[in-house]
Design an enzyme around this catalytic site. Sequence first.
Site, PDB file in Angstrom:
ATOM      1  N   GLY A 116       0.845  -1.188   0.000  1.00 50.49           N
ATOM      2  CA  GLY A 116       0.000   0.000   0.000  1.00 50.49           C
ATOM      3  C   GLY A 116       0.880   1.237   0.000  1.00 50.49           C
ATOM      4  O   GLY A 116       2.057   1.178  -0.396  1.00 50.49           O
ATOM      5  N   ASP A 117       0.338   2.359   0.475  1.00 50.35           N
ATOM      6  CA  ASP A 117       1.094   3.618   0.368  1.00 50.35           C
ATOM      7  C   ASP A 117       2.391   3.582   1.174  1.00 50.35           C
ATOM      8  O   ASP A 117       3.419   4.084   0.709  1.00 50.35           O
ATOM      9  CB  ASP A 117       0.217   4.816   0.763  1.00 50.35           C
ATOM     10  CG  ASP A 117      -0.298   4.714   2.187  1.00 50.35           C
ATOM     11  OD1 ASP A 117      -0.618   3.592   2.617  1.00 50.35           O
ATOM     12  OD2 ASP A 117      -0.386   5.752   2.866  1.00 50.35           O
ATOM     13  N   THR A 119       4.374   0.874   2.224  1.00 49.65           N
ATOM     14  CA  THR A 119       5.371  -0.025   1.615  1.00 49.65           C
ATOM     15  C   THR A 119       5.868   0.543   0.288  1.00 49.65           C
ATOM     16  O   THR A 119       7.058   0.475  -0.027  1.00 49.65           O
ATOM     17  CB  THR A 119       4.737  -1.414   1.391  1.00 49.65           C
ATOM     18  OG1 THR A 119       4.226  -1.867   2.641  1.00 49.65           O
ATOM     19  CG2 THR A 119       5.742  -2.414   0.862  1.00 49.65           C
ATOM     20  N   ASP A 142      -8.092  -0.406   1.552  1.00 53.83           N
ATOM     21  CA  ASP A 142      -8.538   0.995   1.614  1.00 53.83           C
ATOM     22  C   ASP A 142      -8.768   1.607   0.226  1.00 53.83           C
ATOM     23  O   ASP A 142      -9.434   2.630   0.112  1.00 53.83           O
ATOM     24  CB  ASP A 142      -7.503   1.854   2.355  1.00 53.83           C
ATOM     25  CG  ASP A 142      -7.212   1.326   3.752  1.00 53.83           C
ATOM     26  OD1 ASP A 142      -8.025   0.544   4.267  1.00 53.83           O
ATOM     27  OD2 ASP A 142      -6.165   1.689   4.315  1.00 53.83           O
ATOM     28  N   GLU A 237     -14.026   4.424   9.751  1.00 53.06           N
ATOM     29  CA  GLU A 237     -13.242   4.636  10.979  1.00 53.06           C
ATOM     30  C   GLU A 237     -12.604   6.029  11.014  1.00 53.06           C
ATOM     31  O   GLU A 237     -12.319   6.564  12.072  1.00 53.06           O
ATOM     32  CB  GLU A 237     -12.164   3.559  11.108  1.00 53.06           C
ATOM     33  CG  GLU A 237     -11.161   3.548   9.953  1.00 53.06           C
ATOM     34  CD  GLU A 237     -10.099   2.468  10.059  1.00 53.06           C
ATOM     35  OE1 GLU A 237     -10.046   1.747  11.077  1.00 53.06           O
ATOM     36  OE2 GLU A 237      -9.294   2.350   9.107  1.00 53.06           O
TER      37      GLU A 237
HETATM   38  O1  F6P Z   1      -4.602  -0.022   5.657  1.00 58.52           O
HETATM   39  C1  F6P Z   1      -5.360  -1.173   5.851  1.00 58.52           C
HETATM   40  C2  F6P Z   1      -5.999  -1.155   7.210  1.00 58.52           C
HETATM   41  O2  F6P Z   1      -6.795  -2.324   7.358  1.00 58.52           O
HETATM   42  C3  F6P Z   1      -6.820   0.101   7.541  1.00 58.52           C
HETATM   43  O3  F6P Z   1      -8.073   0.093   6.919  1.00 58.52           O
HETATM   44  C4  F6P Z   1      -6.853   0.041   9.038  1.00 58.52           C
HETATM   45  O4  F6P Z   1      -7.020   1.305   9.601  1.00 58.52           O
HETATM   46  C5  F6P Z   1      -5.495  -0.520   9.378  1.00 58.52           C
HETATM   47  O5  F6P Z   1      -5.012  -1.192   8.229  1.00 58.52           O
HETATM   48  C6  F6P Z   1      -5.466  -1.465  10.549  1.00 58.52           C
HETATM   49  O6  F6P Z   1      -4.153  -1.813  10.770  1.00 58.52           O
HETATM   50  P1  F6P Z   1      -3.690  -2.935  11.796  1.00 58.52           P
HETATM   51  O7  F6P Z   1      -3.760  -4.249  11.071  1.00 58.52           O
HETATM   52  O8  F6P Z   1      -2.304  -2.546  12.147  1.00 58.52           O
HETATM   53  O9  F6P Z   1      -4.637  -2.907  12.960  1.00 58.52           O
END
Ligand code: F6P
Length: 362
Positions: A116-117, A119, A142, A237
């Site tokens: 994603g952004d 990495t 996302d 969120e």
């Molecule tokens: O970026 C993907 C994501 O699932 C987001 O939608 C979310 O806020 C975050 O990662 C959750 O991250 P972690 O797995 O560290 O709780």
Amino acid sequence: MSTRIGILTGGGDCPGLNGVIRAVTLHARQTYGWEVVGIRNGFEGLYEEEYTDLTSREVQYLLSRGGTMLGSSNRANPFAYPVKLPDGRVEIHDVSTRCMENLARLDLHGLIVVGGDGTMSFAHKFVERGATRIVGVPKTIDNDLEATDYTVGFQTAVQVVVDAIDRLHTTAESHERIMIVEVMGRYAGWIALTAGLAGGAHVVLIPEIDYDPARVIEAFHRRHGRGVSYSIVVVAEGAKPKGGGLSVVTAGDVTKQEKLGGAATHLARVIEQATEYEVRSTVLGHIQRGGAPCAFDRELATRFGVRAVELIAEGKFGHVAAVENGHLVARPMDKAVKKLKLVDPAGELVRTAKGVGIELGG
Ligand code: F6P
């Protein structure tokens, strides 16, 4: 020595990563006769030198499996890496030089970074520092990468949310309740808005539009006035009320991003304090990231994986595979990292939501 390429999956996992690994391995081995090295746990494996050989046999059952067989880590920032010292203390070090040395030792014809952004921005920094033989595959539930219309994992997450909304409809109606479902997406409202449209939600709150709680409550009153005594609310969120802040569980630092959560609880409290309505909230959390990829993500993962191998074969390094208007294209990597792709508050998706009477709160 035979030609070989590498692949790593970094950041939060998502359904479809294994499909990319499979497609890369099959295309590289069968079409080009290249060997494929899997680097474990994102850039962590490059630093720790944890590698595994990928063969056609090893990837044969991967297409329908969620997660990533290579592992992933969203703390593996090579430029701010938590290093454990002999006395047990943890210090933040820039380990990028060691990663560059390990990469040179691997002597890869090309490295495919699936991320994603976060990495992808690490990969881009390596390219800028001279590790030029890198290409990217965009993934994240996302869907917030500017370079591509779709990222691997997004459609599966949307399907999970739609299934949940379908279930919430029936229980909300039976009990005449307001059901709030909090979904992921970080600072982008793609999951919330797309799933809200597909699931027939009545209120959708996204990070791109600060919401006015009074408007949201007014929407419930209107529905009640028409004799409909239940409502489904999808809240991203990253959604926040006008004049208010994000709901944050844990603050971020140089090694990790802030952890969002609590938007549904906050909204439920506001509604309960202002009305007599019964409210319940559900946080879908990592269910959106787990399980088997949907058909779209299996197909996209396969197309991206094959294209990434071709980018290496064509010498188009510093590019990511991307979807643009339904076609597979190569976009410069910096396009994937410069800024997040957000929902346009004046765009077609928002207009569609308003067109079917969804309240967006602002
Ligand atoms: O970026 C993907 C994501 O699932 C987001 O939608 C979310 O806020 C975050 O990662 C959750 O991250 P972690 O797995 O560290 O709780």
